[in-house]
Design an enzyme around this catalytic site. Structure first.
Site, short mmCIF file in Angstrom:
data_model
loop_
_atom_site.label_atom_id
_atom_site.label_comp_id
_atom_site.label_asym_id
_atom_site.label_seq_id
_atom_site.Cartn_x
_atom_site.Cartn_y
_atom_site.Cartn_z
CG ASN A 41 -1.81 -1.21 1.26
OD1 ASN A 41 -2.07 -1.81 0.22
ND2 ASN A 41 -2.28 -1.59 2.44
CG HIS A 80 3.61 -1.42 -4.89
ND1 HIS A 80 2.43 -2.10 -4.86
CD2 HIS A 80 4.53 -2.28 -5.40
CE1 HIS A 80 2.62 -3.33 -5.35
NE2 HIS A 80 3.89 -3.46 -5.67
CB CYS A 90 18.92 15.53 -7.89
SG CYS A 90 17.67 16.23 -6.79
ZN ZN Z 1 16.13 17.43 -8.02
#
Ligand code: ZN
Length: 245
Positions: A100, A117, A128
């Site tokens: 979940n 997930h 980044c």
């Molecule tokens: Zn960034």
């Protein structure tokens, strides 16, 4: 409903791993996005919660995700989530893996759940990789940008068509391999790679317990299957275990 065999197994277990799916959040009112809940502004959710949709139309994608976040922002953990916090205190070594993204295990107080997930309350930068926690009252601009590098942000969840974070998956596989009891809770056991975790546990000698409102493809491979809503069952289980110890 709870056999003596299960209770003894749990009472004597040192290392337990649990895997949760959508079923544990049902009693909190989290929408499943199946059937009639599966549409958003006439778009099918499975068409829009995809990496393709994100790449092609970030504005539409973020409208959907902001709506989804809003839906979840007032939802509270239920007794099932709290029972799993109690498990953390009961067992010497307890690991929680969840499919979940709703953040309810953390809200209930579970420490470091392994979120296969991802988690919808965080953003991740596509440039980044910086991860930020989103305040639930924060209004999302059209396409949010990273404050560090300016690249577009993505909700920190695994979208359809995307790979799982390999480090997270590896951790889940590790805690599945070393546990004595593996409990599969409220999951259809259909979605890979989560569906393989109980087999890793079993392959390493773990006792397999399944708690779900209906049988799943995993059921025939379990040592014990309990057909029940997880909220009720887990609350009862915690009470009985407390008495046994
Ligand atoms: Zn960034």
């Amino acid at each position: 409903m709870l056999s003596e065999k299960v209770l003894l197994r749990l009472k004597n277990a040192y290392n337990v791993t649990a895997l949760t799916g959508a079923g544990i959040s049902t009693d909190s009112g989290v929408p499943t996005f199946r059937g009639k809940d599966g549409l958003w502004n006439n778009h099918k959710v499975e068409d829009i919660a995809t990496i393709d949709a994100f790449e092609k139309n970030k504005k539409l994608f973020w409208e959907f995700y902001s709506w989804r976040r809003k839906l979840l922002s007032d939802i509270k953990p239920n007794l099932g989530h709290y029972a799993l916090v109690d498990f953390e205190n009961y067992f010497e070594d307890f690991s929680l893996i969840t499919q979940n993204v709703d953040n309810l295990h953390t809200l209930a107080g579970s420490k470091n759940p392994i979120e296969l997930h991802g988690n919808i309350t965080r953003n991740r930068c596509t440039g980044c990789d910086d991860v930020t926690i989103v305040d639930k009252d924060e209004t999302i601009e059209e396409v949010p940008k990273c404050k560090k590098c300016g690249a577009p942000l993505k909700p920190d969840v695994v979208l359809f068509g995307e790979q799982l974070n390999q480090k997270v998956l590896q951790k889940a596989q590790e805690v599945s391999a070393i546990c004595e009891v593996f409990i599969s809770i409220g999951t259809s056991s259909l979605v890979e790679p989560a569906a393989s975790l109980p087999y890793i546990a079993k392959g390493n000698g773990a006792y397999l317990l399944e708690i779900n409102t209906e049988r799943t493809p995993l059921s025939d491979n379990c040592d014990e299957v309990i057909i029940a809503p997880s909220t009720k069952l887990l609350t009862g289980l915690v009470m009985i275990l407390d008495r046994l110890r």
